[in-house]
Motif scaffolding. Structure first.
Motif, PDB file in Angstrom:
ATOM      1  N   VAL A 171       0.859  -1.182   0.000  1.00 11.15           N
ATOM      2  CA  VAL A 171       0.000   0.000   0.000  1.00 11.15           C
ATOM      3  C   VAL A 171       0.896   1.233   0.000  1.00 11.15           C
ATOM      4  O   VAL A 171       1.917   1.273   0.692  1.00 11.15           O
ATOM      5  CB  VAL A 171      -0.956   0.007   1.214  1.00 11.15           C
ATOM      6  CG1 VAL A 171      -0.198   0.095   2.530  1.00 11.15           C
ATOM      7  CG2 VAL A 171      -1.982   1.118   1.106  1.00 11.15           C
ATOM      8  N   HIS A 172       0.516   2.225  -0.787  1.00 11.43           N
ATOM      9  CA  HIS A 172       1.299   3.457  -0.844  1.00 11.43           C
ATOM     10  C   HIS A 172       1.041   4.281   0.410  1.00 11.43           C
ATOM     11  O   HIS A 172      -0.077   4.314   0.945  1.00 11.43           O
ATOM     12  CB  HIS A 172       0.920   4.277  -2.083  1.00 11.43           C
ATOM     13  CG  HIS A 172       1.859   5.396  -2.375  1.00 11.43           C
ATOM     14  ND1 HIS A 172       1.789   6.610  -1.718  1.00 11.43           N
ATOM     15  CD2 HIS A 172       2.913   5.488  -3.228  1.00 11.43           C
ATOM     16  CE1 HIS A 172       2.747   7.398  -2.171  1.00 11.43           C
ATOM     17  NE2 HIS A 172       3.451   6.750  -3.080  1.00 11.43           N
ATOM     18  N   VAL A 173       2.056   4.969   0.889  1.00  9.90           N
ATOM     19  CA  VAL A 173       1.955   5.721   2.135  1.00  9.90           C
ATOM     20  C   VAL A 173       0.882   6.804   2.069  1.00  9.90           C
ATOM     21  O   VAL A 173       0.202   7.069   3.066  1.00  9.90           O
ATOM     22  CB  VAL A 173       3.336   6.318   2.514  1.00  9.90           C
ATOM     23  CG1 VAL A 173       3.789   7.374   1.513  1.00  9.90           C
ATOM     24  CG2 VAL A 173       3.322   6.867   3.933  1.00  9.90           C
ATOM     25  N   ASP A 174       0.676   7.414   0.917  1.00  6.27           N
ATOM     26  CA  ASP A 174      -0.364   8.437   0.810  1.00  6.27           C
ATOM     27  C   ASP A 174      -1.763   7.826   0.782  1.00  6.27           C
ATOM     28  O   ASP A 174      -2.729   8.439   1.272  1.00  6.27           O
ATOM     29  CB  ASP A 174      -0.146   9.299  -0.433  1.00  6.27           C
ATOM     30  CG  ASP A 174       1.083  10.189  -0.313  1.00  6.27           C
ATOM     31  OD1 ASP A 174       1.544  10.417   0.822  1.00  6.27           O
ATOM     32  OD2 ASP A 174       1.595  10.646  -1.352  1.00  6.27           O
ATOM     33  N   ASP A 175      -1.886   6.616   0.244  1.00  6.87           N
ATOM     34  CA  ASP A 175      -3.182   5.936   0.252  1.00  6.87           C
ATOM     35  C   ASP A 175      -3.558   5.483   1.657  1.00  6.87           C
ATOM     36  O   ASP A 175      -4.718   5.618   2.076  1.00  6.87           O
ATOM     37  CB  ASP A 175      -3.162   4.734  -0.698  1.00  6.87           C
ATOM     38  CG  ASP A 175      -3.278   5.121  -2.158  1.00  6.87           C
ATOM     39  OD1 ASP A 175      -3.871   6.173  -2.445  1.00  6.87           O
ATOM     40  OD2 ASP A 175      -2.772   4.375  -3.016  1.00  6.87           O
ATOM     41  N   ILE A 176      -2.603   4.934   2.405  1.00  2.00           N
ATOM     42  CA  ILE A 176      -2.920   4.492   3.769  1.00  2.00           C
ATOM     43  C   ILE A 176      -3.257   5.700   4.633  1.00  2.00           C
ATOM     44  O   ILE A 176      -4.100   5.611   5.535  1.00  2.00           O
ATOM     45  CB  ILE A 176      -1.771   3.657   4.368  1.00  2.00           C
ATOM     46  CG1 ILE A 176      -2.250   2.909   5.622  1.00  2.00           C
ATOM     47  CG2 ILE A 176      -0.559   4.502   4.708  1.00  2.00           C
ATOM     48  CD1 ILE A 176      -3.253   1.843   5.379  1.00  2.00           C
ATOM     49  N   ALA A 177      -2.644   6.840   4.354  1.00  2.23           N
ATOM     50  CA  ALA A 177      -2.969   8.055   5.108  1.00  2.23           C
ATOM     51  C   ALA A 177      -4.435   8.435   4.914  1.00  2.23           C
ATOM     52  O   ALA A 177      -5.123   8.824   5.873  1.00  2.23           O
ATOM     53  CB  ALA A 177      -2.064   9.204   4.663  1.00  2.23           C
ATOM     54  N   GLU A 178      -4.925   8.319   3.692  1.00  2.00           N
ATOM     55  CA  GLU A 178      -6.339   8.624   3.435  1.00  2.00           C
ATOM     56  C   GLU A 178      -7.254   7.657   4.185  1.00  2.00           C
ATOM     57  O   GLU A 178      -8.337   8.048   4.653  1.00  2.00           O
ATOM     58  CB  GLU A 178      -6.622   8.563   1.926  1.00  2.00           C
ATOM     59  CG  GLU A 178      -6.028   9.717   1.145  1.00  2.00           C
ATOM     60  CD  GLU A 178      -6.672  11.051   1.489  1.00  2.00           C
ATOM     61  OE1 GLU A 178      -7.879  11.073   1.824  1.00  2.00           O
ATOM     62  OE2 GLU A 178      -5.976  12.080   1.446  1.00  2.00           O
ATOM     63  N   LEU A 179      -6.834   6.397   4.314  1.00  2.00           N
ATOM     64  CA  LEU A 179      -7.654   5.434   5.052  1.00  2.00           C
ATOM     65  C   LEU A 179      -7.766   5.835   6.522  1.00  2.00           C
ATOM     66  O   LEU A 179      -8.834   5.709   7.129  1.00  2.00           O
ATOM     67  CB  LEU A 179      -7.078   4.031   4.917  1.00  2.00           C
ATOM     68  CG  LEU A 179      -7.815   2.934   5.697  1.00  2.00           C
ATOM     69  CD1 LEU A 179      -9.292   2.891   5.338  1.00  2.00           C
ATOM     70  CD2 LEU A 179      -7.165   1.572   5.445  1.00  2.00           C
TER      71      LEU A 179
END
Length: 288
Positions: free
Chosen positions: A190-198
């Motif tokens: 998972v990309h760090v920016d995508d997990i941040a949105e989660l």
């Protein structure tokens, strides 16, 4: 809305602060050093001086927040006890408001094909301590509190994280990127920016929810290390290690890197509308 975060100056935490501020959410962030305080301040958060062991500080900051994201981990002696005490202080402080706790997909061990959050747990040594802590965190949903657990997969992007520390940098030094075994095992990325949105979305999740933070990119380690060899400046050069050799070189975390894991991540998409957008891991990893 004001969110208090632990671990905000770290790799994932920095992206979470960016995501929160992008959504117009105010952030206060635990900072155990002047460097950490500057880091979170530069990202737009207000630093709160203290460490994870300062439970009075954690409790007070949580009392004054509309929600809490607990991301920080103290990997010194007594990791499990520190995390448990920190979680208790934060949950006591935030009460019935959202509390998002960080787990990790590694606790599922090897998966038999693609699984979801309801699969059996079989953690490697390095993450076994999480099980009881997460059980206690989630138990508070029955008493009217609002715990949610996010379990990131292997996080990459922005030239940081475990991939950079244990594969790219050693590969750059040695002239070959390490690969554990034959590379047929899968990593759930998972990309760090995508997990941040989660994490941002999880603040509005139902109490007691658990989400695997994975983007559906379940890639063989052989493909990943080949991409990383380009980032390390040694294209195609791979150093194949047995698990025993990898443990000697990397420590117990090698057992986690050697897991064969595939996840769907469908629950977060279905329940929270999470839509990962960074879905070409190999290309991004190769660029470093």
């Amino acid at each position: 809305m004001q969110i208090f975060i632990t671990g905000g100056s770290g790799y994932i935490g920095r992206s979470i602060i960016r995501a929160l501020t992008r959504h117009g959410i105010g952030v206060t962030a635990l900072a155990r050093s002047e460097h950490a305080a500057r880091t979170v301040s530069d990202l737009g958060a207000t630093p709160v001086a203290g460490a994870l062991t300062d439970t009075d500080v954690l409790h007070g900051a949580a009392c004054g927040a509309d929600g809490v994201i607990h991301l920080g981990v103290d990997y010194a002696e007594g990791t499990a006890d520190v995390d448990r005490a920190a979680a208790e202080a934060l949950q006591d402080g935030v009460g019935s408001r959202p509390y998002v706790h960080t787990g990790g997909a590694w606790v599922y061990g090897d998966t038999d094909g693609v699984i979801d959050e309801d699969a059996p747990l079989s953690p490697p040594r390095i993450t076994a301590w999480r099980l009881e802590n997460e059980k206690q965190v989630l138990a508070r949903a029955a008493t009217g509190e609002h715990p949610v657990v996010v379990m990131p997969g292997l996080v990459y992007g922005r030239s940081g994280g475990l991939v950079q520390s244990f594969f790219v940098e050693p590969g750059r030094t040695a002239g070959a990127v390490p690969c554990i075994g034959d590379g047929s095992n899968h990593w759930a990325l998972v990309h760090v920016d995508d997990i941040a949105e989660l994490y941002v979305l999880a603040l509005n999740a139902p109490a007691g929810s658990v989400y695997a933070g994975v983007s559906g990119q379940n890639l063989p380690l052989a493909y990943v290390t080949r991409a990383l060899s380009h980032a390390a400046g040694c294209p195609g050069r791979i150093d194949s290690l047995t698990l025993e050799e990898a443990v000697q070189r990397m420590g117990p975390i090698a057992e986690a890197f050697a897991l064969d894991q595939q996840f769907s991540g469908a629950r977060a998409r279905r329940e929270l509308g999470w839509t990962p957008t960074r879905l070409d891991a190999l290309a991004e990893l190769a660029q470093g």
